[in-house]
Design a protein around this motif. Sequence first.
Motif: not given
Length: 798
Positions: A318-325, A360-371
């Motif tokens: 999960e730390e690696a996923v947060a870093q790459t996101l 470790k990462v915000t949901e907003n960061t995931i939103d931006d990737s999906l957009k």
Amino acid sequence: MDALQLLFSFLFILSSYYGVKAETRICNQNAFKLMGTDMGTLPFCDNKLPYNVRAKDLVDRMTLEEKVAQLGNKAIGVQRLNLPGYEWWSEALHGVSDVGPGTHFDKNVTAASSFPTVILTTASFNETLWKAIGQAVSDEARALFNLGLAGLTFWSPTINVARDPRWGRITETPGEDPFIVGRYAVNYVRGLQDVVGYEKTKDLNSRPLKVGACCKHFAAYDVDNWKGIDRYHFDAKVTERDMVETFLLPFEMCVKDGDVASVMCSYNRVNGIPTCADPRLLNQTIRQHWGLHGYIVADCDSIEVMIDGHKFLNDTPEEAVAQTLKAGKFHNLLHLLHRLDLDCGKYYPDYATLAVKKGKVTENTIDDSLKNLYIVLMRLGWFDGSPGHYSALGKNDVCSPQHLELSAEAAREGIVLLKNDNNILPLNFNGKQPKFAVVGPHANATIAMIGNYALKSGLACRYSTPVEAIGAYGNVVYAPGCLNVKCQSNNNISQAVQASAGVDATFLFVGLDLSIEAESLDRIDLNFPGWQQSLITQVANVSTNPVILVIFSAGGIDITFAKENPKISAILWAGYPGAEGGRAMADVIFGKYNPAGRLPITWYPADYVNKLPMTSMQLRPIPESGYPGRTYKFYNGSTIYPFGYGLSYTTFSYSIKSAPKLVTFDLGKLQQCKQITMLDGTQPQCPAILVQDSKCTERLNINVKVQNTGKRDGATVVFLYSVPPSNIAGAPIKRLVGFNRVFLRAGEAQVVKFTLNACKSFSIIGEDAYEVVPAGEHSIVVGDGSNPVSTQISFRFQ
């Protein structure tokens, strides 16, 4: 099965059996009606709204778990939003391939057109051809999409610079010159992506796409598996100078000039940091500096490689996923919108939810990737249909006669004539029915001709083999001599020798294949494998008539023995020429086509590999350690054949008709002179200026006259090099700044016009990685290597 899937299945059945074509459209009123939903209430299906607004609306309707499930290459979709699953991973390096799971073939469409591998296509130095192949490939990709056999996103092309001749993936690349690699990328990507009439849409984030291309592998990636050092553990130690000058330039051109839809980061580390987690490379460079309009994707399982291979920061999944996101732990607010958007793999889908819940990462960061991802799919017409009207493409557009002829033409244009003693080629037997010996491990090649990233089954639309193509010109005796290119036994060489005795000509088809150079397989030496050299020599020794040597390879081979053997009359390099390769080679050998291919890489002597390890990323020579440098720009030793080498059945002359003698830059009041290191320690009053501080509006027009001075019609490649002033430490020997392939009839002359940017075409990268224009006497050199002409241009600052 939900209603939307039923609708799609029905349309695909119609497409396959009744010839009705229909492309997928998510925003389909009938489909929503079947779901009991009024599409008019859904802003993400309102085509009057901007894509970014629509994408936000779509993402905002998802739960965290639904969002995370879309972050892998196999997005599972959201049925309650009528959003089907989507497989992002398809490949189209030199034809649509089923290497990626997003594409498959069936009994109705068993194969797609196989074009030559990239290294041979690049040897044509024909930008029009490069783009035309991209257009043909995207036609077939769209046709397969309509038939339910492919997606719309293709992770091609490979645009890494071929820094070392041992690299196993040279076959995928456009060669060793970063400018050529970049120009290939721009043209191929434009061919894949551009929708006619929308090439210069004002808002590039809404520019329609035919298919989505991807430039890979970013960056400084060119070690696969060499002496136990593999790409999953390799840390590329690269100076900023080399990074800017060589490794980043093609990607910058691909993003800025090609407007590519995605960039793929690589497995390796660069100076200690995995590229897929490097905020400077992903955030600052690709998005902020270059302005990518699209998404960034990881090479497949790169996050797992970060954890298990590089053991980077001892991260948990999960730390690696947060870093790459976020593309790095040490990000700031300016970087939050720019990251690794898509995981080719399962780490994002498996661990991103936990990474959010652990803070470790915000949901907003995931939103931006999906957009970023959904905006690309909207540009592709996945939601509304494409403005390019590609729904008319279908089965008849795959493996079409036009595409097969284009494949053959690409091979003809790329084949390089390396030797032609006494003008033995083209062969002409004046109506006689000759007898030929066709020998060597590639004499009956099929799958070997199409290289990698072809169909996993090895199927092609059709094959034109060397032995069949040569057989169209005479009676053939076939004896391979070696069972395969590794040629581990000499037991069958005697049969090839016997077949070559007393014939009118002998053809030796030899070289390498994917068992010698391939992804995950680098070479150790630059020699023919096994007993191949013995096969060539023994066959040549018994032959009393012409011996024609044809080499399949991507990287160069030390063929000094053959080059110097008077019994070997001619040598051709055919790369991996694609499924139509046999007839293309025969057309060249028997004079239906006059060769004009030029080598896109330097061919080094065999002892080159003893002078530097493959893992050394340095490009410039180090005299005190005997390090000879890399590529034609810096290598200071002898060659088997230099970059740009190639012969023709005719001859050409060059002359510079016009070029400026003096270029003066008026410096602004706040513009400073830049110091650079001189070999003799001197320092002129104003030795250089920074390109970034200059307006760079100066354009230099250089007119070159090229004339066909021979008796045959033919094409030539006009190369234009810039040479910096002497006495500058670390400056390249020369660098290519322009090229043009022109066709001339016998005796015909043509003026080729080059327009150069004075800053960009005559700059160098200094030790501190700044791009500067040096003062002093620059030169331009024109020609094909054998008879160059040059003139000087003085640069002054006032």
